[in-house]
Design a protein around this motif. Structure first.
Motif, PDB file in Angstrom:
ATOM      1  N   ASP A  30       0.847  -1.189   0.000  1.00  0.00           N
ATOM      2  CA  ASP A  30       0.000   0.000   0.000  1.00  0.00           C
ATOM      3  C   ASP A  30       0.885   1.242   0.000  1.00  0.00           C
ATOM      4  O   ASP A  30       1.754   1.417   0.871  1.00  0.00           O
ATOM      5  N   THR A  31       0.675   2.128  -0.952  1.00  0.00           N
ATOM      6  CA  THR A  31       1.527   3.304  -1.112  1.00  0.00           C
ATOM      7  C   THR A  31       1.404   4.276   0.063  1.00  0.00           C
ATOM      8  O   THR A  31       2.256   5.154   0.234  1.00  0.00           O
ATOM      9  N   ASN A  32       0.367   4.128   0.880  1.00  0.00           N
ATOM     10  CA  ASN A  32       0.260   4.958   2.082  1.00  0.00           C
ATOM     11  C   ASN A  32       1.157   4.459   3.209  1.00  0.00           C
ATOM     12  O   ASN A  32       1.365   5.168   4.197  1.00  0.00           O
ATOM     13  N   ASN A  33       1.674   3.248   3.073  1.00  0.00           N
ATOM     14  CA  ASN A  33       2.558   2.656   4.079  1.00  0.00           C
ATOM     15  C   ASN A  33       3.996   3.062   3.762  1.00  0.00           C
ATOM     16  O   ASN A  33       4.712   2.350   3.063  1.00  0.00           O
ATOM     17  N   THR A  34       4.396   4.209   4.262  1.00  0.00           N
ATOM     18  CA  THR A  34       5.713   4.751   3.914  1.00  0.00           C
ATOM     19  C   THR A  34       6.837   3.808   4.307  1.00  0.00           C
ATOM     20  O   THR A  34       7.735   3.536   3.500  1.00  0.00           O
ATOM     21  N   THR A  55       1.864   2.132  -7.170  1.00  0.00           N
ATOM     22  CA  THR A  55       0.524   2.492  -7.601  1.00  0.00           C
ATOM     23  C   THR A  55       0.048   3.724  -6.839  1.00  0.00           C
ATOM     24  O   THR A  55       0.232   3.836  -5.631  1.00  0.00           O
ATOM     25  N   THR A  56      -0.529   4.677  -7.561  1.00  0.00           N
ATOM     26  CA  THR A  56      -1.079   5.894  -6.944  1.00  0.00           C
ATOM     27  C   THR A  56      -2.520   6.030  -7.413  1.00  0.00           C
ATOM     28  O   THR A  56      -2.810   6.786  -8.338  1.00  0.00           O
ATOM     29  N   GLN A  57      -3.394   5.270  -6.770  1.00  0.00           N
ATOM     30  CA  GLN A  57      -4.782   5.251  -7.225  1.00  0.00           C
ATOM     31  C   GLN A  57      -5.586   6.465  -6.795  1.00  0.00           C
ATOM     32  O   GLN A  57      -6.683   6.706  -7.297  1.00  0.00           O
ATOM     33  N   GLY A  58      -5.038   7.248  -5.858  1.00  0.00           N
ATOM     34  CA  GLY A  58      -5.742   8.436  -5.400  1.00  0.00           C
ATOM     35  C   GLY A  58      -4.771   9.547  -5.029  1.00  0.00           C
ATOM     36  O   GLY A  58      -3.556   9.370  -5.044  1.00  0.00           O
ATOM     37  N   ASP A  84       2.142   5.166 -10.735  1.00  0.00           N
ATOM     38  CA  ASP A  84       1.279   4.436 -11.672  1.00  0.00           C
ATOM     39  C   ASP A  84      -0.156   4.939 -11.520  1.00  0.00           C
ATOM     40  O   ASP A  84      -0.770   4.764 -10.463  1.00  0.00           O
ATOM     41  N   VAL A  85      -0.676   5.588 -12.566  1.00  0.00           N
ATOM     42  CA  VAL A  85      -1.995   6.222 -12.509  1.00  0.00           C
ATOM     43  C   VAL A  85      -2.922   5.569 -13.520  1.00  0.00           C
ATOM     44  O   VAL A  85      -2.523   5.305 -14.657  1.00  0.00           O
ATOM     45  N   HIS A  86      -4.154   5.338 -13.101  1.00  0.00           N
ATOM     46  CA  HIS A  86      -5.123   4.750 -14.029  1.00  0.00           C
ATOM     47  C   HIS A  86      -6.351   5.626 -14.211  1.00  0.00           C
ATOM     48  O   HIS A  86      -6.461   6.343 -15.188  1.00  0.00           O
ATOM     49  N   PHE A  87      -7.271   5.624 -13.265  1.00  0.00           N
ATOM     50  CA  PHE A  87      -8.614   6.134 -13.537  1.00  0.00           C
ATOM     51  C   PHE A  87      -8.814   7.626 -13.288  1.00  0.00           C
ATOM     52  O   PHE A  87      -9.813   8.176 -13.718  1.00  0.00           O
ATOM     53  N   ALA A  89      -7.303  11.303 -13.800  1.00  0.00           N
ATOM     54  CA  ALA A  89      -6.261  12.085 -14.452  1.00  0.00           C
ATOM     55  C   ALA A  89      -5.614  13.086 -13.497  1.00  0.00           C
ATOM     56  O   ALA A  89      -4.410  13.333 -13.567  1.00  0.00           O
ATOM     57  N   HIS A  90      -6.405  13.649 -12.581  1.00  0.00           N
ATOM     58  CA  HIS A  90      -5.846  14.655 -11.675  1.00  0.00           C
ATOM     59  C   HIS A  90      -4.767  14.066 -10.777  1.00  0.00           C
ATOM     60  O   HIS A  90      -3.851  14.779 -10.344  1.00  0.00           O
ATOM     61  N   VAL A  91      -4.846  12.774 -10.486  1.00  0.00           N
ATOM     62  CA  VAL A  91      -3.822  12.128  -9.661  1.00  0.00           C
ATOM     63  C   VAL A  91      -2.461  12.217 -10.346  1.00  0.00           C
ATOM     64  O   VAL A  91      -1.431  12.405  -9.695  1.00  0.00           O
ATOM     65  N   ALA A  92      -2.461  12.104 -11.667  1.00  0.00           N
ATOM     66  CA  ALA A  92      -1.198  12.210 -12.409  1.00  0.00           C
ATOM     67  C   ALA A  92      -0.596  13.601 -12.254  1.00  0.00           C
ATOM     68  O   ALA A  92       0.633  13.748 -12.159  1.00  0.00           O
ATOM     69  N   ASP A  93      -1.448  14.627 -12.208  1.00  0.00           N
ATOM     70  CA  ASP A  93      -0.951  16.000 -12.036  1.00  0.00           C
ATOM     71  C   ASP A  93      -0.220  16.143 -10.697  1.00  0.00           C
ATOM     72  O   ASP A  93       0.808  16.835 -10.609  1.00  0.00           O
ATOM     73  N   VAL A  94      -0.749  15.496  -9.668  1.00  0.00           N
ATOM     74  CA  VAL A  94      -0.125  15.568  -8.338  1.00  0.00           C
ATOM     75  C   VAL A  94       1.157  14.740  -8.315  1.00  0.00           C
ATOM     76  O   VAL A  94       2.208  15.201  -7.860  1.00  0.00           O
ATOM     77  N   ALA A  95       1.075  13.510  -8.810  1.00  0.00           N
ATOM     78  CA  ALA A  95       2.228  12.611  -8.771  1.00  0.00           C
ATOM     79  C   ALA A  95       3.415  13.175  -9.535  1.00  0.00           C
ATOM     80  O   ALA A  95       4.573  12.956  -9.163  1.00  0.00           O
ATOM     81  N   ALA A  96       3.147  13.931 -10.602  1.00  0.00           N
ATOM     82  CA  ALA A  96       4.229  14.488 -11.422  1.00  0.00           C
ATOM     83  C   ALA A  96       5.101  15.471 -10.648  1.00  0.00           C
ATOM     84  O   ALA A  96       6.232  15.758 -11.045  1.00  0.00           O
ATOM     85  N   GLN A  97       4.609  15.979  -9.543  1.00  0.00           N
ATOM     86  CA  GLN A  97       5.385  16.921  -8.741  1.00  0.00           C
ATOM     87  C   GLN A  97       6.385  16.227  -7.817  1.00  0.00           C
ATOM     88  O   GLN A  97       7.302  16.859  -7.304  1.00  0.00           O
ATOM     89  N   TYR A  98       6.182  14.916  -7.613  1.00  0.00           N
ATOM     90  CA  TYR A  98       6.993  14.224  -6.614  1.00  0.00           C
ATOM     91  C   TYR A  98       7.775  13.034  -7.161  1.00  0.00           C
ATOM     92  O   TYR A  98       8.643  12.514  -6.461  1.00  0.00           O
ATOM     93  N   CYS A  99       7.481  12.598  -8.370  1.00  0.00           N
ATOM     94  CA  CYS A  99       8.122  11.408  -8.938  1.00  0.00           C
ATOM     95  C   CYS A  99       8.899  11.779 -10.193  1.00  0.00           C
ATOM     96  O   CYS A  99       8.565  12.739 -10.893  1.00  0.00           O
ATOM     97  N   GLU A 100       9.891  10.973 -10.490  1.00  0.00           N
ATOM     98  CA  GLU A 100      10.691  11.214 -11.690  1.00  0.00           C
ATOM     99  C   GLU A 100       9.975  10.794 -12.970  1.00  0.00           C
ATOM    100  O   GLU A 100      10.312  11.252 -14.059  1.00  0.00           O
ATOM    101  N   LYS A 101       8.975   9.921 -12.810  1.00  0.00           N
ATOM    102  CA  LYS A 101       8.206   9.499 -13.985  1.00  0.00           C
ATOM    103  C   LYS A 101       6.794   9.148 -13.543  1.00  0.00           C
ATOM    104  O   LYS A 101       6.585   8.666 -12.428  1.00  0.00           O
TER     105      LYS A 101
END
Length: 455
Positions: A30-34, A55-58, A84-87, A89-101
């Motif tokens: 679980d990605t919330n489990n740091t 996976t970043t489902q939310g 990893d973003v699926h359903f 689109a806004h999650v991808a906008d957030v993830a792009a600020q913290y991940c290299e891809k």
């Protein structure tokens, strides 16, 4: 010789061009489990992984990538992280600020969830649907430009949208077009830090479609690096052989810049297998040439001198994968003086099954798991296998979540899919026949369903 590609920069590594073929895996926690994610990422990296995906489902999971990244870097782990973003689109906008891809899936990034319904569009209506993609994708690309974030456009055979399926059918052309719709927007926006993947659990579909994608991109003057993988390959020997057939077929043709071997096992176990495939390319090109020259009476005769069984498995599957997928032969004999003939025959049969030529045992289409998986995947696979391994030719899909479940199981007779925390849904091909079964009852219910149909 590798297919020439442009170079994509992902954090501190470069993919494509003359750079080494990069090896990667995906966390299953679980990605919330740091704490858990950091520990698992370290195991992947220590095993030789050069990228680690989560996976970043939310939004919550995407935001926590900041913490995971910071913890790893504080401990000296500078390996690029992928969201990893699926359903959403806004999650991808957030993830792009913290991940290299950031990986996005064209099948569900903008299009609504699949209901396997045929939809009719005029050309004008279809063009309007493409404008919806552009409206969501362009702002995301601008965020990626600002933060120097690469993207992977990752098409899965099992998650094509109803829109694509309605216009192109379940075809390689449809899979490729799903990718090209996004690539054309990226090209217009002059965004070039891109990696592309087209994956399927069926090796023939995967290889055929990637080849078509390369031809299509070349026609449109696109030369982006490719990520290779056979999704839902399974575990154990079968998962390794299936991956080697599909990934190896393309690597021996010079196609591929980064790979992931997807096994229903701990993710760090994927890395040594991927490394063996990459390190075997030159030898397997030679073996492939020799095997093709040996074809007689529809039979390939392959001689290998390996002393390690797993290495022998991988090299055999990699050397003959493309020849079998292209039906240059439909029979296989493997010769080796160190292993029993019966074992070599079983290996040859497993390779033929992985290439979709001859089915000699039950086929399991099982995902590797990720942070979306809410049941014990490995234990469940073991229970289902123990009860069904005698059913030669039967295809059973075992999926951690709904992302690719029904789509990848179109080729399966039955499916077991995670529907929520502690809940399972059962399928016959694409049709859900029982929903939200308690996990502790689900394997027995699946077996009841199979046995009822067998009678």
């Amino acid at each position: 010789m590798r297919r020439p590609t442009t170079i994509t920069h992902v954090g501190n590594i470069a993919i494509g061009g003359d750079n080494p073929i990069r090896i990667q895996s995906m966390a299953t926690i679980d990605t919330n489990n740091t704490e858990g994610c950091v520990a698992q990422a370290k195991r992947i990296i220590d095993a030789g992984g050069e990228l680690v995906r989560f996976t970043t489902q939310g939004i919550r999971e995407a935001e926590n990538m900041k913490n995971i990244s910071a913890r790893l870097k504080a401990d000296g782990y500078m390996t690029p992280l992928v969201a990893d973003v699926h359903f959403t689109a806004h999650v991808a906008d957030v993830a792009a600020q913290y991940c290299e891809k950031v990986r996005i899936n064209p099948g569900n990034y903008v299009d609504p969830g699949r209901v396997f319904k045929h939809l009719e569009y005029t050309d004008e209506e279809y063009a309007e649907e493409l404008k919806k993609i552009e409206a969501k994708l362009v702002p995301f690309l601008n965020i990626c430009k600002e933060h120097h974030t690469a993207i992977r456009i990752g098409v899965n055979h099992g998650s094509l949208s109803d829109r694509i399926m309605s216009r192109y059918g379940d075809t390689p052309e449809g899979i490729v077009e799903s990718c090209m719709e996004f690539l054309r927007i990226c090209k217009r926006e002059d965004f070039n830090d891109i990696v592309i993947s087209i994956k399927a659990s069926n090796t023939v579909v995967m290889v055929t479609t990637v080849r078509l994608l390369v031809k299509t991109m070349d026609k449109e003057d696109m030369h982006y690096p490719l990520h290779l993988g056979v999704t839902e390959a399974g575990e154990g020997e079968d998962g390794r052989i299936k991956s080697a057939v599909g990934i190896g077929a393309l690597l021996t043709e010079g196609i591929g810049d980064t790979i992931r071997v997807s096994l229903s096992e701990e993710p760090e176990y994927e890395i040594p297998v991927a490394r063996k495939l990459v390190d075997s390319i030159e030898e397997c090109i030679r073996l492939r040439t020799e095997a093709e020259a040996s074809i007689h009476d529809d039979t390939i005769t392959l001689t290998l001198n390996e002393t390690d069984w797993e290495t022998l498995q991988l090299k055999a599957a990699m050397a003959v994968g493309a020849l079998l997928i292209d039906h240059k032969a439909t029979k296989l004999i493997i010769l080796n003086t160190l292993f029993e003939e019966s074992r070599l025959v079983e290996l040859a049969d497993a390779i033929l099954q992985a290439a979709r030529i001859k089915f000699s045992k039950t086929e399991y289409i099982s995902c590797p798991g990720c942070g979306r998986t809410l049941y014990n995947l490995q234990e469940t696979i073991a229970r289902i296998k123990a009860a069904t391994s005698h059913l030669v030719g039967l295809k059973i899909g075992i999926m951690g979540c709904i992302v690719n479940g029904p789509g990848e199981m179109a080729d399966a007779d039955y499916g077991y899919v995670g529907a929520g925390r502690g809940k399972i849904s059962l399928y016959k091909q694409k049709v859900c026949v029982e929903k939200n079964i308690p996990e502790e009852e689900a394997v027995d219910k699946l077996l009841e369903l199979i046995n009822k149909d067998m009678k």
